[in-house]
Design an enzyme around this catalytic site. Sequence first.
Site, PDB file in Angstrom:
ATOM      1  N   ARG A 100       0.830  -1.199   0.000  1.00  0.00           N
ATOM      2  CA  ARG A 100       0.000   0.000   0.000  1.00  0.00           C
ATOM      3  C   ARG A 100       0.869   1.256   0.000  1.00  0.00           C
ATOM      4  O   ARG A 100       1.806   1.377   0.769  1.00  0.00           O
ATOM      5  CB  ARG A 100      -0.919   0.032   1.226  1.00  0.00           C
ATOM      6  CG  ARG A 100      -1.818   1.257   1.192  1.00  0.00           C
ATOM      7  CD  ARG A 100      -2.962   1.191   2.135  1.00  0.00           C
ATOM      8  NE  ARG A 100      -3.811   2.358   1.909  1.00  0.00           N
ATOM      9  CZ  ARG A 100      -4.638   2.834   2.800  1.00  0.00           C
ATOM     10  NH1 ARG A 100      -4.775   2.255   3.969  1.00  0.00           N
ATOM     11  NH2 ARG A 100      -5.362   3.895   2.527  1.00  0.00           N
ATOM     12  N   ARG A 111      -8.316  -1.443  -1.615  1.00  0.00           N
ATOM     13  CA  ARG A 111      -6.981  -1.576  -1.042  1.00  0.00           C
ATOM     14  C   ARG A 111      -6.743  -2.987  -0.541  1.00  0.00           C
ATOM     15  O   ARG A 111      -7.657  -3.665  -0.096  1.00  0.00           O
ATOM     16  CB  ARG A 111      -6.739  -0.571   0.068  1.00  0.00           C
ATOM     17  CG  ARG A 111      -7.795  -0.592   1.125  1.00  0.00           C
ATOM     18  CD  ARG A 111      -7.905   0.688   1.874  1.00  0.00           C
ATOM     19  NE  ARG A 111      -8.064   1.761   0.948  1.00  0.00           N
ATOM     20  CZ  ARG A 111      -8.379   2.994   1.264  1.00  0.00           C
ATOM     21  NH1 ARG A 111      -8.580   3.315   2.497  1.00  0.00           N
ATOM     22  NH2 ARG A 111      -8.506   3.925   0.370  1.00  0.00           N
ATOM     23  N   ASP A 114      -5.882  -1.806   4.919  1.00  0.00           N
ATOM     24  CA  ASP A 114      -6.062  -0.480   5.498  1.00  0.00           C
ATOM     25  C   ASP A 114      -6.067  -0.678   7.012  1.00  0.00           C
ATOM     26  O   ASP A 114      -6.791  -1.550   7.512  1.00  0.00           O
ATOM     27  CB  ASP A 114      -7.393   0.124   5.029  1.00  0.00           C
ATOM     28  CG  ASP A 114      -7.638   1.504   5.600  1.00  0.00           C
ATOM     29  OD1 ASP A 114      -6.694   2.299   5.667  1.00  0.00           O
ATOM     30  OD2 ASP A 114      -8.793   1.789   5.974  1.00  0.00           O
ATOM     31  N   ASP A 116      -6.445   1.595  10.463  1.00  0.00           N
ATOM     32  CA  ASP A 116      -6.706   2.890  11.081  1.00  0.00           C
ATOM     33  C   ASP A 116      -6.648   2.768  12.595  1.00  0.00           C
ATOM     34  O   ASP A 116      -7.121   1.778  13.167  1.00  0.00           O
ATOM     35  CB  ASP A 116      -8.103   3.405  10.704  1.00  0.00           C
ATOM     36  CG  ASP A 116      -8.215   3.797   9.244  1.00  0.00           C
ATOM     37  OD1 ASP A 116      -7.209   4.244   8.666  1.00  0.00           O
ATOM     38  OD2 ASP A 116      -9.315   3.666   8.679  1.00  0.00           O
TER      39      ASP A 116
END
Length: 182
Positions: A100, A111, A114, A116
């Site tokens: 990524r 994607r 990911d 977060d």
Amino acid sequence: MPRSTAPDFFIRRPRKVEKRVAYLCLGSNLGERAGTMAKAVGLIARAGLTIIARSSLYETPPWGPVPQGPYLNMVVAVETELSARELLNLLLGVEHAFGRDRTREVRFGPRTIDIDILLYGEEVIDEPDLEIPHPRMMQRAFALIPLAELAPDLIVLGMPIRAALAGLDRAGIVKVDPPPSG
């Protein structure tokens, strides 16, 4: 005759390091999603974070304006001595290990992985590239459902996550069994 003890400046004194619990939301909608997420959790653990809990996997519809396939999402609770900034950098490195590059992708697009930071202890951080609690988490069922699985009584900025979740559309979100390993 040599001294029997080292001079004071050679003595290591333990420094007080505060451990924090952080909640991370992982998502993937490209490639072998479950395998990628399990490997990402494993890499997070090998990088020195202590995995203290992990939610089930949930298949979720894509969020945002870009047409794409469904995601797998999960939340992982980690214990860390890293600062929030150090944690962010570590997680960006994990994403990079899976190919990524946030600088070259379409915002809200597909994607491979990911990751977060939803929460970092009780801290509130508002910097241009780091906002904690995650600024959109209370509007995203794909993040709150697995977070509520791990910490159903959590309150974020004065709002119980269960109350926030009660007002969100959960359509298309399906729990996937068994939970991932890694």
